[in-house]
Write a protein that holds these residues in place. Structure first.
Motif, PDB file in Angstrom:
ATOM      1  N   LEU A   1      25.149  69.866  28.531  1.00 46.28           N
ATOM      2  CA  LEU A   1      24.541  70.473  27.464  1.00 46.28           C
ATOM      3  C   LEU A   1      25.057  71.162  26.339  1.00 46.28           C
ATOM      4  CD1 LEU A   1      21.858  72.242  29.748  1.00 46.28           C
ATOM      5  CD2 LEU A   1      21.355  70.342  28.486  1.00 46.28           C
ATOM      6  N   HIS A   2      26.381  71.429  26.801  1.00 44.33           N
ATOM      7  CA  HIS A   2      27.410  72.150  25.623  1.00 44.33           C
ATOM      8  C   HIS A   2      27.826  71.010  24.571  1.00 44.33           C
ATOM      9  CE1 HIS A   2      31.338  70.470  26.596  1.00 44.33           C
ATOM     10  NE2 HIS A   2      31.790  71.155  25.589  1.00 44.33           N
ATOM     11  N   VAL A   3      27.591  69.878  24.888  1.00 46.74           N
ATOM     12  CA  VAL A   3      27.938  68.889  23.734  1.00 46.74           C
ATOM     13  C   VAL A   3      27.192  68.960  22.631  1.00 46.74           C
ATOM     14  CG1 VAL A   3      28.354  66.300  23.479  1.00 46.74           C
ATOM     15  CG2 VAL A   3      29.016  67.212  25.644  1.00 46.74           C
ATOM     16  N   GLY A   4      25.913  68.902  23.021  1.00 46.47           N
ATOM     17  CA  GLY A   4      24.746  69.504  21.821  1.00 46.47           C
ATOM     18  C   GLY A   4      25.071  70.547  20.995  1.00 46.47           C
ATOM     19  N   GLU A   5      25.544  71.634  21.773  1.00 51.67           N
ATOM     20  CA  GLU A   5      25.659  72.932  21.077  1.00 51.67           C
ATOM     21  C   GLU A   5      27.074  72.426  19.936  1.00 51.67           C
ATOM     22  OE1 GLU A   5      26.078  76.519  19.261  1.00 51.67           O
ATOM     23  OE2 GLU A   5      24.291  75.919  20.349  1.00 51.67           O
ATOM     24  N   MET A   6      27.982  72.065  20.601  1.00 50.40           N
ATOM     25  CA  MET A   6      29.339  71.769  19.767  1.00 50.40           C
ATOM     26  C   MET A   6      28.904  70.850  18.741  1.00 50.40           C
ATOM     27  SD  MET A   6      32.668  69.911  21.259  1.00 50.40           S
ATOM     28  CE  MET A   6      31.890  68.086  21.343  1.00 50.40           C
ATOM     29  N   HIS A   7      28.020  69.844  18.781  1.00 50.68           N
ATOM     30  CA  HIS A   7      27.779  69.008  17.500  1.00 50.68           C
ATOM     31  C   HIS A   7      26.805  69.772  16.626  1.00 50.68           C
ATOM     32  CE1 HIS A   7      29.884  65.109  18.285  1.00 50.68           C
ATOM     33  NE2 HIS A   7      29.956  65.174  19.566  1.00 50.68           N
ATOM     34  N   LEU A   8      25.891  70.305  17.313  1.00 51.34           N
ATOM     35  CA  LEU A   8      24.857  71.133  16.423  1.00 51.34           C
ATOM     36  C   LEU A   8      25.922  71.820  15.281  1.00 51.34           C
ATOM     37  CD1 LEU A   8      21.886  71.363  15.582  1.00 51.34           C
ATOM     38  CD2 LEU A   8      22.753  69.994  17.675  1.00 51.34           C
ATOM     39  N   GLN A   9      26.867  72.641  15.845  1.00 50.84           N
ATOM     40  CA  GLN A   9      27.783  73.393  14.822  1.00 50.84           C
ATOM     41  C   GLN A   9      28.549  72.795  13.958  1.00 50.84           C
ATOM     42  OE1 GLN A   9      30.313  76.427  16.921  1.00 50.84           O
ATOM     43  NE2 GLN A   9      28.776  76.417  18.544  1.00 50.84           N
ATOM     44  N   GLN A  10      29.069  71.364  14.494  1.00 55.10           N
ATOM     45  CA  GLN A  10      29.854  70.533  13.728  1.00 55.10           C
ATOM     46  C   GLN A  10      29.085  69.821  12.510  1.00 55.10           C
ATOM     47  OE1 GLN A  10      31.540  68.122  16.782  1.00 55.10           O
ATOM     48  NE2 GLN A  10      33.360  68.881  16.705  1.00 55.10           N
ATOM     49  N   SER A  11      27.784  69.723  12.921  1.00 56.57           N
ATOM     50  CA  SER A  11      26.846  69.060  11.619  1.00 56.57           C
ATOM     51  C   SER A  11      26.291  69.982  10.470  1.00 56.57           C
ATOM     52  CB  SER A  11      25.725  68.541  12.425  1.00 56.57           C
ATOM     53  OG  SER A  11      24.719  69.727  12.735  1.00 56.57           O
ATOM     54  N   GLY A  12      26.717  71.016  10.685  1.00 60.95           N
ATOM     55  CA  GLY A  12      26.515  72.066   9.700  1.00 60.95           C
ATOM     56  C   GLY A  12      24.911  72.240   9.262  1.00 60.95           C
ATOM     57  N   LEU A  13      24.144  71.916  10.407  1.00 61.66           N
ATOM     58  CA  LEU A  13      22.590  72.146  10.273  1.00 61.66           C
ATOM     59  C   LEU A  13      22.489  73.559   9.643  1.00 61.66           C
ATOM     60  CD1 LEU A  13      20.077  71.124  12.328  1.00 61.66           C
ATOM     61  CD2 LEU A  13      20.258  73.565  12.231  1.00 61.66           C
ATOM     62  N   THR A  14      21.548  73.633   8.714  1.00 64.70           N
ATOM     63  CA  THR A  14      21.094  75.101   8.429  1.00 64.70           C
ATOM     64  C   THR A  14      19.738  75.373   8.764  1.00 64.70           C
ATOM     65  OG1 THR A  14      20.279  74.635   6.304  1.00 64.70           O
ATOM     66  CG2 THR A  14      22.697  74.966   6.607  1.00 64.70           C
ATOM     67  N   SER A  15      19.150  76.523   8.549  1.00 59.01           N
ATOM     68  CA  SER A  15      17.638  76.712   8.661  1.00 59.01           C
ATOM     69  C   SER A  15      16.823  76.253   7.856  1.00 59.01           C
ATOM     70  CB  SER A  15      17.358  78.184   8.668  1.00 59.01           C
ATOM     71  OG  SER A  15      17.797  78.809   7.534  1.00 59.01           O
ATOM     72  N   ALA A  16      17.266  75.361   6.666  1.00 63.15           N
ATOM     73  CA  ALA A  16      16.573  74.518   5.787  1.00 63.15           C
ATOM     74  C   ALA A  16      16.340  73.241   6.336  1.00 63.15           C
ATOM     75  CB  ALA A  16      17.115  74.846   4.525  1.00 63.15           C
ATOM     76  N   ASP A  17      17.360  72.697   7.155  1.00 63.01           N
ATOM     77  CA  ASP A  17      17.427  71.421   7.446  1.00 63.01           C
ATOM     78  C   ASP A  17      16.406  71.078   9.109  1.00 63.01           C
ATOM     79  OD1 ASP A  17      19.193  70.930   5.841  1.00 63.01           O
ATOM     80  OD2 ASP A  17      21.134  71.647   6.791  1.00 63.01           O
ATOM     81  N   SER A  18      16.323  69.566   8.992  1.00 62.77           N
ATOM     82  CA  SER A  18      15.544  69.421  10.293  1.00 62.77           C
ATOM     83  C   SER A  18      16.387  68.238  11.108  1.00 62.77           C
ATOM     84  CB  SER A  18      14.113  68.877  10.033  1.00 62.77           C
ATOM     85  OG  SER A  18      13.327  69.581   9.608  1.00 62.77           O
ATOM     86  N   ALA A  19      15.961  68.278  12.341  1.00 58.75           N
ATOM     87  CA  ALA A  19      16.829  67.547  13.266  1.00 58.75           C
ATOM     88  C   ALA A  19      16.067  66.290  13.871  1.00 58.75           C
ATOM     89  CB  ALA A  19      17.344  68.101  14.419  1.00 58.75           C
ATOM     90  N   LEU A  20      16.647  65.011  13.725  1.00 55.53           N
ATOM     91  CA  LEU A  20      15.960  63.845  14.576  1.00 55.53           C
ATOM     92  C   LEU A  20      17.060  63.637  15.685  1.00 55.53           C
ATOM     93  CD1 LEU A  20      14.515  61.358  15.120  1.00 55.53           C
ATOM     94  CD2 LEU A  20      15.729  60.346  13.570  1.00 55.53           C
ATOM     95  N   VAL A  21      16.614  63.877  16.974  1.00 62.25           N
ATOM     96  CA  VAL A  21      17.481  63.658  18.280  1.00 62.25           C
ATOM     97  C   VAL A  21      16.970  62.225  18.607  1.00 62.25           C
ATOM     98  CG1 VAL A  21      18.052  64.476  20.492  1.00 62.25           C
ATOM     99  CG2 VAL A  21      17.697  65.969  18.723  1.00 62.25           C
ATOM    100  N   VAL A  22      17.910  61.320  18.652  1.00 67.96           N
ATOM    101  CA  VAL A  22      17.696  59.949  19.404  1.00 67.96           C
ATOM    102  C   VAL A  22      18.506  59.947  20.357  1.00 67.96           C
ATOM    103  CG1 VAL A  22      18.100  57.455  18.840  1.00 67.96           C
ATOM    104  CG2 VAL A  22      17.806  59.043  16.889  1.00 67.96           C
ATOM    105  N   GLY A  23      17.383  59.617  21.726  1.00 66.83           N
ATOM    106  CA  GLY A  23      17.802  59.801  23.264  1.00 66.83           C
ATOM    107  C   GLY A  23      17.946  61.113  23.629  1.00 66.83           C
ATOM    108  N   CYS A  24      17.144  60.922  24.668  1.00 63.98           N
ATOM    109  CA  CYS A  24      17.003  62.282  25.434  1.00 63.98           C
ATOM    110  C   CYS A  24      17.258  62.501  26.629  1.00 63.98           C
ATOM    111  CB  CYS A  24      15.433  62.910  25.130  1.00 63.98           C
ATOM    112  SG  CYS A  24      14.931  62.762  23.604  1.00 63.98           S
TER     113      CYS A  24
END
Length: 359
Positions: free
Chosen positions: A152-175
């Motif tokens: 699960l921490h892989v998701g947290e790591m990549h969210l930080q690296q992606s630079g997502l802000t509160s204005a952005d939206s996320a499309l998660v491909v593969g669950c």
């Protein structure tokens, strides 16, 4: 030690040599539970290709002799059994989990446990790892649930690296578990909308449970077409999200997904790659240039991703038991791998080395 040996494409319970003696900074852990990772599925499907890609990519952490036996498993939790002479923050009996890395005392090069012929993984009685990567598990969090912190921490790591802000939206491909981790992290970090795309009904159900706002079966509804339609219609669910960008988190590892995302995402979008295939792929780079698409395979700073995830599990913010869809002893590992290759019913299967052990 008793472990599941993998060699020549076959799993078998066998007596294996212990890991090398502890270096001063290492600890030995008696394994209580270990999850089966997607990379374990990739390695066991074609170990020669796995090693070839690691070698050609200059990645010594997963380079080993594919013809010699290995013991897989790096999503571990267990009990400290022995500490090296320089370890002073762990004691025998501590409940721990962590990231499965060990520095080879013969070469000084770190390796991922399980992707080494000497440093066995956690589908067995015990492991040796560097203490730096180990964390104590809170008393109220079960060791089985603590194993989920690693994927699960892989998701947290990549969210930080992606630079997502509160204005952005996320499309998660593969669950799978990594995708579920991305959903949890995206919601925790204030994404406007989280869309999850997953063909498996079981995994779609879990994506919703982890907080996804919209969940689609990509064989029935293209998630990017849905996004574009919602923006064009001024759908109130989108709201302020249309003012940010859509970041795609590729967690499926399926061939062709990156190229497809490059062609279909809105202009100025980003692709964050959390899972990738081992085969060669062809993309048309100029399409990314035309559409101003940024692709990140894991570059950029991040902080405390594992610790944040472990804390979320301990706080009950993640329904760990829902993610764990199976448990097996060592003699059930082969069947578990077969089940995970057709993931209609399963997400995360745990291996419990002590289960079914002869008295």
């Amino acid at each position: 030690m008793r472990a599941v040996r993998f060699q020549q494409g076959e799993f078998a319970v066998a007596e294996m040599a212990d890991a090398p003696p502890l270096a001063p900074h290492q600890i030995r852990i008696d394994v209580v539970a270990c999850g089966i990772c997607g990379s374990d599925l990739s390695m066991s499907k074609d170990p020669c290709r796995f090693v070839e890609v690691a070698h050609n990519g200059g990645y010594p952490l997963a380079t080993f002799d594919p013809d010699a036996p290995v013991v897989l498993g790096h999503e571990y939790a267990g009990i400290v059994a022995e500490t090296g002479s320089a370890v002073d923050d762990f004691m025998i009996g501590d409940r721990v989990a962590g990231i499965g890395l060990a520095t080879d005392t013969a070469t000084g090069i770190p390796t991922i446990i399980g992707y080494s012929n000497e440093y066995h993984g956690a589908f067995g009685d015990h492991i040796v790892v560097d203490a730096f990567w180990v964390r104590k598990v809170p008393d109220h969090l079960s060791l089985e649930h603590a194993t989920l912190a690693e994927p699960l921490h892989v998701g947290e790591m990549h969210l930080q690296q992606s630079g997502l802000t509160s204005a952005d939206s996320a499309l998660v491909v593969g669950c799978g578990t990594i995708g579920l981790g991305a959903i949890v992290a995206a919601k925790a970090r204030g994404a406007q909308i989280v869309i999850a795309s997953e063909p498996s009904p079981k995994r779609r159900e879990l994506a919703k449970k982890m907080g996804a706002d919209i969940v689609v079966d990509p064989f029935e509804q293209d998630p990017i077409e849905l996004w574009n339609q919602m923006v064009a219609e001024g759908n109130p669910l989108v709201g302020q999200a249309a003012n940010g960008i859509l970041i795609a988190y590729e967690c499926s590892g399926r061939a062709g997904v990156i190229g497809e995302l490059m062609r279909t995402l809105p202009f100025n979008s980003r692709i964050q790659v959390l899972a990738a295939p081992f085969g060669d792929e062809t993309i048309v780079p100029v399409i990314g240039q035309f559409r101003r698409i940024s692709i990140n395979f894991g570059h950029g700073p991040y902080e405390n991703a594992y610790d944040i995830t472990l804390a979320r599990l301990a706080a009950g913010e993640i329904d760990a038991e829902a993610i764990i869809t199976g448990r097996v002893g060592l003699d059930g590992v082969s069947d578990a791998f077969a089940a995970l290759r057709a993931p209609d019913e399963h997400v995360k299967i745990l291996v419990l080395p002590a289960a079914g052990r002869p008295e």
